[in-house]
Design an enzyme around this catalytic site. Structure first.
Site, PDB file in Angstrom:
ATOM      1  N   HIS A 197     -11.631  -9.724   3.343  1.00  0.00           N
ATOM      2  CA  HIS A 197     -10.391  -9.351   2.658  1.00  0.00           C
ATOM      3  C   HIS A 197     -10.731  -8.730   1.301  1.00  0.00           C
ATOM      4  O   HIS A 197     -11.577  -9.257   0.574  1.00  0.00           O
ATOM      5  CB  HIS A 197      -9.500 -10.589   2.478  1.00  0.00           C
ATOM      6  CG  HIS A 197      -8.208 -10.245   1.822  1.00  0.00           C
ATOM      7  ND1 HIS A 197      -7.208  -9.570   2.489  1.00  0.00           N
ATOM      8  CD2 HIS A 197      -7.769 -10.414   0.556  1.00  0.00           C
ATOM      9  CE1 HIS A 197      -6.207  -9.349   1.659  1.00  0.00           C
ATOM     10  NE2 HIS A 197      -6.523  -9.850   0.474  1.00  0.00           N
ATOM     11  N   ARG A 232      -4.134  -6.483  11.677  1.00  0.00           N
ATOM     12  CA  ARG A 232      -3.150  -7.274  12.429  1.00  0.00           C
ATOM     13  C   ARG A 232      -3.442  -8.738  12.197  1.00  0.00           C
ATOM     14  O   ARG A 232      -4.618  -9.139  12.205  1.00  0.00           O
ATOM     15  CB  ARG A 232      -3.252  -7.000  13.931  1.00  0.00           C
ATOM     16  CG  ARG A 232      -3.079  -5.554  14.303  1.00  0.00           C
ATOM     17  CD  ARG A 232      -1.637  -5.139  14.246  1.00  0.00           C
ATOM     18  NE  ARG A 232      -1.458  -3.728  14.539  1.00  0.00           N
ATOM     19  CZ  ARG A 232      -0.279  -3.128  14.563  1.00  0.00           C
ATOM     20  NH1 ARG A 232       0.829  -3.804  14.293  1.00  0.00           N
ATOM     21  NH2 ARG A 232      -0.189  -1.855  14.823  1.00  0.00           N
TER      22      ARG A 232
HETATM   23  C1  GAR Z   1     -11.777  -2.998   3.818  1.00  0.00           C
HETATM   24  O1  GAR Z   1     -11.575  -2.841   2.429  1.00  0.00           O
HETATM   25  C2  GAR Z   1     -11.366  -4.393   4.234  1.00  0.00           C
HETATM   26  O2  GAR Z   1     -11.632  -5.383   3.277  1.00  0.00           O
HETATM   27  C3  GAR Z   1      -9.875  -4.216   4.414  1.00  0.00           C
HETATM   28  O3  GAR Z   1      -9.722  -2.967   5.016  1.00  0.00           O
HETATM   29  C4  GAR Z   1     -10.822  -2.124   4.628  1.00  0.00           C
HETATM   30  C5  GAR Z   1     -11.459  -1.595   5.887  1.00  0.00           C
HETATM   31  O4  GAR Z   1     -12.454  -0.639   5.599  1.00  0.00           O
HETATM   32  N1  GAR Z   1      -9.310  -5.255   5.217  1.00  0.00           N
HETATM   33  C6  GAR Z   1      -8.105  -5.749   5.055  1.00  0.00           C
HETATM   34  O5  GAR Z   1      -7.330  -5.364   4.193  1.00  0.00           O
HETATM   35  C7  GAR Z   1      -7.713  -6.849   6.030  1.00  0.00           C
HETATM   36  N2  GAR Z   1      -6.440  -7.405   5.701  1.00  0.00           N
HETATM   37  P1  GAR Z   1     -13.460  -0.188   6.736  1.00  0.00           P
HETATM   38  O6  GAR Z   1     -12.614   0.167   7.969  1.00  0.00           O
HETATM   39  O7  GAR Z   1     -14.141   1.017   6.155  1.00  0.00           O
HETATM   40  O8  GAR Z   1     -14.404  -1.328   7.012  1.00  0.00           O
END
Ligand code: GAR
Length: 269
Positions: free
Chosen positions: A159, A136
């Site tokens: 990110h 979000r």
């Molecule tokens: C990760 O790759 C993070 O960089 C990305 O979501 C994934 C969460 O993994 N975040 C985004 O895209 C934010 N815009 P996790 O829940 O296993 O930490």
């Protein structure tokens, strides 16, 4: 030994970054303690990880707030201190020509959700808030209530791309589909835009011929688990300093888009 920093986290998904940060706190790599975990929906799998470590948890269900607003805008109450004009003037999430009804709905529903987050968090004083797969965008309503000192921002995000390339919801997917030979991840402080805040650290990895997107994601996550704790450690040691650089005469990205100032993060030795 200095006091441990108190870290809060927001998650939406599996929470593998959350786990890496909890582990780094428990092993002493970060002189810190996770004091709460908030999620934007009840199915966020990472909540179970927080439970396993007896970390306080709360949920603010964005989907249900947005759904109620769509059925009837009168269904949700925005906080009394929500100032739509001020928020719209500050934010960098929507262009000036975006549909006004959509923009209004976005900021009203987010203010309602963010007020609920702030209410939950009030029980747990914290020094740093980490977004660990939180899907979000936070708005100026929330950001200004957490970042009360402009020189010491305290909301970090990770990110899955080498910013400023590929902001948005699918960094690894966008990197892969573009045909990049290098992928990476970025930790940054958040500002009023999407994935646009001052960069704290980045890690890169090669994308080999014939690799699948799943393999790229897997490689990327492994880098994230090292990068995020490292950046949090620097924060906990007081080594992240904001510096404002005047770039008005050096920006070549176009006459109207040139920012006069960029905020950089200097890592102190
Ligand atoms: C990760 O790759 C993070 O960089 C990305 O979501 C994934 C969460 O993994 N975040 C985004 O895209 C934010 N815009 P996790 O829940 O296993 O930490």
């Amino acid at each position: 030994m200095k006091d441990k920093i108190r870290i809060g986290a927001f998650i939406s998904g599996g929470g593998s970054n959350l786990q890496a940060i909890i582990d780094a706190c428990e092993s002493g790599k970060i002189n810190g303690k996770m004091v709460f975990v908030g999620a934007d929906h009840p199915q966020a799998k990472g909540l179970a990880r927080a439970e396993r470590h007896s970390i306080p948890r709360f949920i603010v269900d964005y989907g249900s707030i947005i759904g109620r607003y769509r059925r009837d805008p009168r269904n949700i109450s925005v906080p009394l201190d929500f100032d739509p004009e001020a928020i719209r003037a500050k934010q960098h999430l929507f262009h000036a020509d975006a549909d006004p009804a959509r923009v209004e709905g976005f900021f009203r529903t987010r203010a309602a959700a963010e007020a609920a987050l702030l209410h939950e968090m009030a029980a747990y004083p914290f020094d740093l808030l980490v977004l660990a797969g939180f899907m979000r965008n936070l708005t100026p309503y929330f950001i200004d209530r957490v970042n009360t000192d402009p020189d010491h921002p305290r909301i970090m995000n990770i990110h899955p791309a080498l910013l400023p390339a590929f902001p948005g919801v699918d960094g690894y997917g966008d990197t892969y589909r573009y045909g990049c030979k290098i992928g990476g991840c970025t930790v940054h402080f958040i500002d009023y835009g999407e994935d646009s805040g001052p960069i704290i650290g980045q890690r890169a990895f090669p994308i080999e011929e014939g690799e699948s997107l799943d393999e790229v994601r897997e490689k990327g996550l492994k880098e994230e688990w090292k990068l995020y704790p490292e950046c949090i450690r620097l924060f906990s040691e007081g080594r992240l300093k904001l510096v404002r650089r005047d770039v008005s005469n050096q920006d070549h990205s176009g006459p109207n888009s040139a920012p006069r100032e960029r905020v950089h993060v200097q890592v102190l030795k």
